[in-house]
Design a protein around this motif. Structure first.
Motif, PDB file in Angstrom:
ATOM      1  N   LEU A  25       0.822  -1.206   0.000  1.00  0.00           N
ATOM      2  CA  LEU A  25       0.000   0.000   0.000  1.00  0.00           C
ATOM      3  C   LEU A  25       0.860   1.260   0.000  1.00  0.00           C
ATOM      4  O   LEU A  25       0.508   2.252  -0.646  1.00  0.00           O
ATOM      5  CB  LEU A  25      -0.948   0.007   1.208  1.00  0.00           C
ATOM      6  N   ALA A  26       1.983   1.233   0.711  1.00  0.00           N
ATOM      7  CA  ALA A  26       2.879   2.402   0.751  1.00  0.00           C
ATOM      8  C   ALA A  26       3.437   2.715  -0.628  1.00  0.00           C
ATOM      9  O   ALA A  26       3.704   3.880  -0.952  1.00  0.00           O
ATOM     10  CB  ALA A  26       4.016   2.157   1.749  1.00  0.00           C
ATOM     11  N   GLU A  27       3.585   1.692  -1.446  1.00  0.00           N
ATOM     12  CA  GLU A  27       4.059   1.894  -2.816  1.00  0.00           C
ATOM     13  C   GLU A  27       2.948   2.446  -3.716  1.00  0.00           C
ATOM     14  O   GLU A  27       3.191   3.293  -4.569  1.00  0.00           O
ATOM     15  CB  GLU A  27       4.557   0.563  -3.385  1.00  0.00           C
ATOM     16  N   LYS A  28       1.724   1.991  -3.505  1.00  0.00           N
ATOM     17  CA  LYS A  28       0.621   2.311  -4.412  1.00  0.00           C
ATOM     18  C   LYS A  28      -0.166   3.568  -4.027  1.00  0.00           C
ATOM     19  O   LYS A  28      -0.499   4.377  -4.900  1.00  0.00           O
ATOM     20  CB  LYS A  28      -0.364   1.140  -4.472  1.00  0.00           C
ATOM     21  N   LEU A  29      -0.511   3.730  -2.760  1.00  0.00           N
ATOM     22  CA  LEU A  29      -1.426   4.800  -2.365  1.00  0.00           C
ATOM     23  C   LEU A  29      -0.935   6.214  -2.684  1.00  0.00           C
ATOM     24  O   LEU A  29      -1.752   7.045  -3.101  1.00  0.00           O
ATOM     25  CB  LEU A  29      -1.776   4.688  -0.875  1.00  0.00           C
ATOM     26  N   PRO A  30       0.339   6.527  -2.496  1.00  0.00           N
ATOM     27  CA  PRO A  30       0.764   7.901  -2.816  1.00  0.00           C
ATOM     28  C   PRO A  30       0.573   8.281  -4.283  1.00  0.00           C
ATOM     29  O   PRO A  30       0.562   9.468  -4.612  1.00  0.00           O
ATOM     30  CB  PRO A  30       2.253   7.907  -2.440  1.00  0.00           C
ATOM     31  N   LYS A  31       0.382   7.304  -5.147  1.00  0.00           N
ATOM     32  CA  LYS A  31       0.181   7.578  -6.573  1.00  0.00           C
ATOM     33  C   LYS A  31      -1.258   7.961  -6.906  1.00  0.00           C
ATOM     34  O   LYS A  31      -1.543   8.412  -8.004  1.00  0.00           O
ATOM     35  CB  LYS A  31       0.589   6.355  -7.398  1.00  0.00           C
ATOM     36  N   ILE A  32      -2.155   7.765  -5.940  1.00  0.00           N
ATOM     37  CA  ILE A  32      -3.567   8.059  -6.169  1.00  0.00           C
ATOM     38  C   ILE A  32      -3.812   9.550  -5.975  1.00  0.00           C
ATOM     39  O   ILE A  32      -3.385  10.153  -5.005  1.00  0.00           O
ATOM     40  CB  ILE A  32      -4.464   7.252  -5.195  1.00  0.00           C
ATOM     41  N   ARG A  33      -4.515  10.121  -6.907  1.00  0.00           N
ATOM     42  CA  ARG A  33      -4.903  11.532  -6.821  1.00  0.00           C
ATOM     43  C   ARG A  33      -6.434  11.581  -6.768  1.00  0.00           C
ATOM     44  O   ARG A  33      -7.103  11.322  -7.770  1.00  0.00           O
ATOM     45  CB  ARG A  33      -4.396  12.328  -8.021  1.00  0.00           C
ATOM     46  N   LEU A  34      -6.975  11.873  -5.604  1.00  0.00           N
ATOM     47  CA  LEU A  34      -8.420  11.901  -5.434  1.00  0.00           C
ATOM     48  C   LEU A  34      -8.931  13.337  -5.436  1.00  0.00           C
ATOM     49  O   LEU A  34      -8.632  14.109  -4.526  1.00  0.00           O
ATOM     50  CB  LEU A  34      -8.824  11.222  -4.124  1.00  0.00           C
ATOM     51  N   ALA A  71      -6.286  -5.395  10.249  1.00  0.00           N
ATOM     52  CA  ALA A  71      -7.687  -5.049   9.977  1.00  0.00           C
ATOM     53  C   ALA A  71      -7.784  -3.692   9.291  1.00  0.00           C
ATOM     54  O   ALA A  71      -8.529  -3.528   8.310  1.00  0.00           O
ATOM     55  CB  ALA A  71      -8.501  -5.063  11.271  1.00  0.00           C
ATOM     56  N   ALA A  72      -7.046  -2.714   9.780  1.00  0.00           N
ATOM     57  CA  ALA A  72      -7.076  -1.374   9.186  1.00  0.00           C
ATOM     58  C   ALA A  72      -6.494  -1.400   7.770  1.00  0.00           C
ATOM     59  O   ALA A  72      -7.043  -0.779   6.854  1.00  0.00           O
ATOM     60  CB  ALA A  72      -6.314  -0.388  10.070  1.00  0.00           C
ATOM     61  N   LEU A  73      -5.398  -2.106   7.578  1.00  0.00           N
ATOM     62  CA  LEU A  73      -4.782  -2.181   6.248  1.00  0.00           C
ATOM     63  C   LEU A  73      -5.709  -2.844   5.235  1.00  0.00           C
ATOM     64  O   LEU A  73      -5.805  -2.401   4.082  1.00  0.00           O
ATOM     65  CB  LEU A  73      -3.454  -2.933   6.317  1.00  0.00           C
ATOM     66  N   LEU A  74      -6.384  -3.890   5.656  1.00  0.00           N
ATOM     67  CA  LEU A  74      -7.321  -4.566   4.747  1.00  0.00           C
ATOM     68  C   LEU A  74      -8.487  -3.649   4.392  1.00  0.00           C
ATOM     69  O   LEU A  74      -8.942  -3.621   3.243  1.00  0.00           O
ATOM     70  CB  LEU A  74      -7.823  -5.869   5.369  1.00  0.00           C
ATOM     71  N   ARG A  75      -8.950  -2.880   5.349  1.00  0.00           N
ATOM     72  CA  ARG A  75     -10.028  -1.919   5.066  1.00  0.00           C
ATOM     73  C   ARG A  75      -9.538  -0.864   4.078  1.00  0.00           C
ATOM     74  O   ARG A  75     -10.247  -0.517   3.122  1.00  0.00           O
ATOM     75  CB  ARG A  75     -10.530  -1.280   6.353  1.00  0.00           C
ATOM     76  N   VAL A  76      -8.339  -0.345   4.297  1.00  0.00           N
ATOM     77  CA  VAL A  76      -7.768   0.649   3.380  1.00  0.00           C
ATOM     78  C   VAL A  76      -7.665   0.059   1.967  1.00  0.00           C
ATOM     79  O   VAL A  76      -8.031   0.704   0.986  1.00  0.00           O
ATOM     80  CB  VAL A  76      -6.396   1.138   3.885  1.00  0.00           C
ATOM     81  N   ALA A  77      -7.193  -1.167   1.865  1.00  0.00           N
ATOM     82  CA  ALA A  77      -7.021  -1.805   0.555  1.00  0.00           C
ATOM     83  C   ALA A  77      -8.357  -2.000  -0.154  1.00  0.00           C
ATOM     84  O   ALA A  77      -8.480  -1.700  -1.348  1.00  0.00           O
ATOM     85  CB  ALA A  77      -6.301  -3.145   0.707  1.00  0.00           C
ATOM     86  N   LEU A  84      -6.906   2.118  -6.686  1.00  0.00           N
ATOM     87  CA  LEU A  84      -5.663   1.362  -6.855  1.00  0.00           C
ATOM     88  C   LEU A  84      -5.577   0.769  -8.260  1.00  0.00           C
ATOM     89  O   LEU A  84      -4.500   0.734  -8.855  1.00  0.00           O
ATOM     90  CB  LEU A  84      -5.545   0.264  -5.792  1.00  0.00           C
ATOM     91  N   CYS A  85      -6.704   0.326  -8.778  1.00  0.00           N
ATOM     92  CA  CYS A  85      -6.721  -0.212 -10.142  1.00  0.00           C
ATOM     93  C   CYS A  85      -6.392   0.872 -11.154  1.00  0.00           C
ATOM     94  O   CYS A  85      -5.852   0.590 -12.226  1.00  0.00           O
ATOM     95  CB  CYS A  85      -8.084  -0.827 -10.457  1.00  0.00           C
ATOM     96  N   GLY A  86      -6.712   2.122 -10.830  1.00  0.00           N
ATOM     97  CA  GLY A  86      -6.384   3.229 -11.707  1.00  0.00           C
ATOM     98  C   GLY A  86      -4.892   3.513 -11.765  1.00  0.00           C
ATOM     99  O   GLY A  86      -4.395   4.087 -12.736  1.00  0.00           O
ATOM    100  N   VAL A  87      -4.165   3.102 -10.744  1.00  0.00           N
ATOM    101  CA  VAL A  87      -2.707   3.287 -10.702  1.00  0.00           C
ATOM    102  C   VAL A  87      -2.025   2.270 -11.608  1.00  0.00           C
ATOM    103  O   VAL A  87      -1.002   2.537 -12.224  1.00  0.00           O
ATOM    104  CB  VAL A  87      -2.186   3.166  -9.247  1.00  0.00           C
ATOM    105  N   GLY A  88      -2.598   1.091 -11.706  1.00  0.00           N
ATOM    106  CA  GLY A  88      -2.037   0.027 -12.530  1.00  0.00           C
ATOM    107  C   GLY A  88      -2.913  -1.208 -12.438  1.00  0.00           C
ATOM    108  O   GLY A  88      -3.677  -1.366 -11.488  1.00  0.00           O
ATOM    109  N   TRP A  89      -2.815  -2.076 -13.425  1.00  0.00           N
ATOM    110  CA  TRP A  89      -3.646  -3.272 -13.460  1.00  0.00           C
ATOM    111  C   TRP A  89      -3.423  -4.124 -12.211  1.00  0.00           C
ATOM    112  O   TRP A  89      -2.288  -4.354 -11.785  1.00  0.00           O
ATOM    113  CB  TRP A  89      -3.338  -4.098 -14.703  1.00  0.00           C
TER     114      TRP A  89
END
Length: 184
Positions: A25-34, A71-77, A84-89
């Protein structure tokens, strides 16, 4: 496999799942622009957690994914899946695994004194962990350890001491227990 050893091995595997998911998640989430938000922590983490989880974050001053529990990480995911799918397949199977991991986590986080789960449930939980470890690219040694524990649960035999030590190796587990010292 001995119930106590099964619980210890499952706890080790769940800690590894937490570590792997936090890193992923640390690799993927910062790439998301909401909606133009540059603050991915607020948009992707704080805003999707339950009130109880948010309270814990405030009380403990948590400010990184590595500090969150499984539990928190799974909820975030799961709550950020489409972003996350928008960042990459991503394979759809991964979302199913995240959802199933919530049950796995609950099975072992709420273990009673006697036993965590029956043999069939334990095997299903190990299979889910194996799929998660594979997709998140766990170390080969961790996968081998999981395979060995799975085989031992399947066959109902006592694990070899060195296999259990490998599954449970961590700084707090560096000394053999009395059971290991006796060779049982």
């Amino acid at each position: 496999m001995d119930t106590e050893r099964t619980v210890l091995a499952m706890n080790k595997f769940l800690r590894e799942a937490t570590r792997l998911l936090a890193a992923w998640l640390a690799e993927k989430l910062p790439k998301i622009r909401l909606m133009g938000s540059e603050n991915w922590w607020k948009a992707c983490v704080l805003d999707v957690l339950t009130q109880g989880q948010q309270t814990i974050i405030r009380q403990k001053a948590i400010d990184s994914l590595e500090e969150l529990d499984l539990a928190a990480l799974l909820r975030v995911a799961t709550k950020n899946w489409y972003q996350l799918c928008g960042v990459g397949w991503l394979p759809r199977e991964l979302l199913d695994i995240f959802r199933n991991m919530m049950g796995v986590r609950n099975n072992w986080a709420h273990t009673g004194v006697d036993i965590a789960a029956g043999k069939d449930q334990t095997l299903a939980d190990l299979a889910c962990l194996e799929r998660l470890f594979t997709l998140l690219r766990a170390k080969r040694e961790m996968l081998e350890s999981l395979h060995q524990v799975r085989q031992e649960v399947t066959s109902g035999v006592e694990p070899r001491a060195q296999v259990v030590r490998a599954a449970l190796s961590s700084s707090e587990q560096s000394k053999p227990t009395a059971a290991f010292a006796r060779g049982t």
